[in-house]
Every structure is written in C-alpha cells, then in structure tokens.
Scaffold this motif. Structure first.
Motif: not given
Lengths: 115, 110
Positions: A37, A39, A89, A91, A108, A111, B37, B39-41
């Motif tokens: 993903q 940002l 990110m 996953f 989780p 990043r 989600q 943000y950014g996690e």
C-alpha cells in the motif's frame, strides 16, 4: 488468538540497497501472501505462495522482488536494489485455504521508506 | 479482476452522529470483509459477511450485505473519535488474490 506477525515494523533503507521483510504466518496456514500500500493509495496484491511455489503474482511483482519460505515458520519478501517508489506499507497475510470464502489474516505491516 | 468502489471517499462527522459507508462491487458478491486502518498503520479486521441479507454488528458498527445490489454498507451509530480511520471493504476470489476497495476516510470531530 493466533495472529500474523511482521518484522520490522519500520525499515529505512537507501536507494539501491536490498531489503528483506519478514513475516510469521499463522502456524497451520498453507497459503501466504504479500500486499503493498503506497501511502494514500489502495492496498494492492503482490504475490501468493503455496507449497513452496509462487502461485500467482501481479504485474507489480517483477524481477526486483522475490519470496521465500526459508524454514517452517517464516515467509520473506526480498526487494533487490530498492527504488524510491518502493516506499510503501507492506502487508503479509496467510490463510488456511484458498478461495473467496476463506479469510486472509493480515499482519500489522512493515513500513518501508526508501531514501 | 474485481473492482470495489467505496462511497463516500471521505467523511467528516460530528461526534455522536450516525454515518453510513457503502461498498459496491463490479461483480457478484459471494462474501465481503470490512477492515479498519489507522492512517499509515495496519489492517484491523472488523467483520465478514457471507450471505445475502446477512447483517452483523460489533459494538456500534453494523454491516449488511445486499447481494442483489452487489453492495455492502457499514453503519456507525453515535460515532466517537475512536472510530476515525480509513474503512476498507474487501473480497476474496476463486484464485489467490484479495481485492480491496478504494477506502473511505472517516474523521470524527469531538
């Protein structure tokens, strides 16, 4: 409750370096996945893995990427020669079975920041 | 591939207000997942709907699946700041991929 874990939570690397992202799927699961993903964008499928082989990959998953299950518990994503646009990110997910009725359990995320 | 369009794209509500997020599929829905989600996690699993007409609730969040409309809705009652985040719908496939929706960003103003 069993869960998918990922390490590290945040990785900073310089452009051109190799990175390895690690995942520990749920222990009795047989199918493993990586998603990315960028940002502010959608979560995108990268690759799925079953029986020590890639079973499906997206057009994003080019020769720069590779996956491996080096032992009975870890599932890794290697990015060779990272580029700025690899910052995202990542996953990991795993599932017991394949198909639309079976939940993929997501970790989780890691990043990755490429500078 | 399967496209999942979410609406609205973003939502700002006052604390205590109710809200609804929709997820519309380009193909027949055989089941649908909702995730949240920050943000950014990472992704937090909320619930899974498997049958048409199925409705599930968890705390103040209710989701419903309308197979005929190829749509699912997520409803939050009496929203709180803790509800803020990005809500994603998702579907599995006969293959290996999991498809995610475009996401709805929710801001709750205290």
């Amino acid at each position: 409750e069993p869960e998918v874990t990922q390490t590290p939570s945040h990785q900073v690397t310089q452009m051109g370096q190799e990175v390895i992202l690690r995942c520990v799927p749920i222990s009795n699961h047989l199918y493993f996945y990586w998603y990315r993903q960028i940002l502010g964008q959608k979560v995108e499928f990268l690759v799925s893995f079953y029986n020590n082989e890639i079973s499906e990959k997206s057009e994003i998953f080019d020769d720069q990427f590779s996956v491996e299950r080096p032992d009975g518990s870890n599932f890794t994503l290697k990015i060779r020669s990272t580029k700025l646009e690899d910052s995202a990110m990542y996953f990991c997910a795993s599932s017991a079975f394949q198909g639309r009725s079976y939940e993929q359990y997501f970790g989780p995320g890691t990043r990755l920041t490429v500078t | 591939s399967q496209e999942l369009e979410q609406s609205p794209q973003s939502l700002i509500v006052q604390e205590g207000k109710n809200l609804t997020i929709n997820c519309t599929s380009s193909k027949t829905l055989y089941g649908l997942y909702w995730y949240k989600q920050k943000y950014g996690e990472g992704l937090i699993f909320l619930m899974m709907l498997q049958k048409g007409g199925e409705e599930k609730s968890h705390e103040k969040i209710t989701a419903k699946l309308d197979e005929k409309k190829q749509q699912s809705s997520l409803h939050i009652t009496a929203s709180q700041p803790s509800h803020a985040g990005i809500y994603l719908c998702g579907v599995g496939s006969t293959g290996n991929q999991f498809y995610f929706g475009t996401g709805t960003s929710l801001t709750v103003i205290p």
